[in-house]
Design an enzyme around this catalytic site. Sequence first.
Site, PDB file in Angstrom:
ATOM      1  N   GLY A 253     -13.519  -3.666  -0.383  1.00 20.91           N
ATOM      2  CA  GLY A 253     -14.897  -3.163  -0.286  1.00 20.91           C
ATOM      3  C   GLY A 253     -15.193  -2.059  -1.282  1.00 20.91           C
ATOM      4  O   GLY A 253     -16.280  -2.012  -1.875  1.00 20.91           O
TER       5      GLY A 253
ATOM      6  N   GLY B 180     -10.296  -8.975  -2.540  1.00 18.20           N
ATOM      7  CA  GLY B 180      -9.851 -10.010  -1.613  1.00 18.20           C
ATOM      8  C   GLY B 180      -9.122 -11.188  -2.210  1.00 18.20           C
ATOM      9  O   GLY B 180      -7.990 -11.067  -2.687  1.00 18.20           O
TER      10      GLY B 180
ATOM     11  N   ARG C 164       0.821  -1.221   0.000  1.00 17.30           N
ATOM     12  CA  ARG C 164       0.000   0.000   0.000  1.00 17.30           C
ATOM     13  C   ARG C 164       0.852   1.267   0.000  1.00 17.30           C
ATOM     14  O   ARG C 164       0.447   2.286  -0.571  1.00 17.30           O
ATOM     15  CB  ARG C 164      -0.937  -0.003   1.197  1.00 17.30           C
TER      16      ARG C 164
END
Length: 397
Positions: free
Chosen positions: A377, A354, A35
């Site tokens: 999400g 995911g 990230r």
Amino acid sequence: MKTLKDFSFKGKRALIRVDFNVPLNTTKEVTDATRIEAALPTISYILRQGGSVVLMSHLGRPSGGYEADYSLSHIVSTLSGLLGKAVEFAGDCIGEQSYSVTNNLGEGKVVLLENLRFHNEEKKGDSAFAEKLSKHGDIYINDAFGTAHRAHASTAIIASFFEGNSCFGLLMQKELESVRKVMQNSAKPFTAIIGGAKVSSKISIIQNLMDKLDNLIIGGGMSYTFVKAMGGRVGDSLVEDKYLEEAKAILNIAEDKGVRILIPEDSIIADAFDNNANRKTVDSSEIPDGWMGLDIGANAIEHYTKCIEESKTILWNGPMGVFEMDNFQAGTKKVAYSVVSATERGAYSLVGGGDSVAAINKYDLKEHVSYVSTGGGALLELIEGKELPGVAAIENF
Ligand code: AMP
């Protein structure tokens, strides 16, 4: 889309919402910097232009006040190493001490603010808190795709304090462009591969895709809710009885709209949820009691891979079986490789959400598909057709 190209950053402070919610080990070292790496292109772009950068993020789930375990100070050395320059740390994200660090920032400087979630106001989307955060920059950039589906102070509310001076970072831009490519401008045939454990978590996605798709490939545990809805015997396989009607409705909609639905005709079944369980291949609608389907069978693999390789647009969310166990990974692995070969033949492939990302990484194929999304999400909500607060805020201000 408002992007970095719309602004000149020379002499300006860019306040960037990034997603530095990275895993840390017990000695508080970063164990996976993906990230942080994903945010580097935006940071470097602004520095190259002669701007300075103030970074803000959340980390973990603190309960609303300072907790040393969740301090973003733990990631400073990793960030600084990856950027190749010093990063200054501000001990809070609001307040006089933090403003004294970010005021009069010289060209090329980088500051990281402390964890936003040390203040409850962040998750509440508190406007006064967002205004305090806004004092750290001249231009607001949202590059945190992973939290774009949250209406938090730093992801959405803050944009109103930067009227005309907010935009998407390069990561957000790439994420949004990839979803638009699939959902709005898809080359045909368009195939969605939807797998994973539960149909309940994927039903809205499937419903929203039905107007766009040519082929819908179903795999994973959710297959057995469809098999049962069609009258099959699924033994002890994962089934959500509450969703049998929804599954039937999807089959009917597919027939009306001319979407070809592929449900695994055969399955590898096991007598326990265990890699070393006894296993055999049977027709998916004839699974005996005491046995459960844990992967798609060889016939399903043959049809699925043929369909994928003939596609021009591919969206893949969710594994075809319990791919974490070696004896039940064949379906997921073969599907992954056929997404790669379709991509090599010119198809656009988006992998996201995911466990399909985990699967692509397991087989080291990340560089061989068109795009692997960083958002869980947030990506799913975009595919469901929802407006993300973090996206709407930039578009509206
Ligand atoms: P999801 O998060 O819904 O995409 O589900 C991913 C998980 O589904 C993975 O951990 C898989 O092991 C699991 N899974 C896939 N196929 C099956 C299956 N046939 N039975 C039980 N679990 C499965």
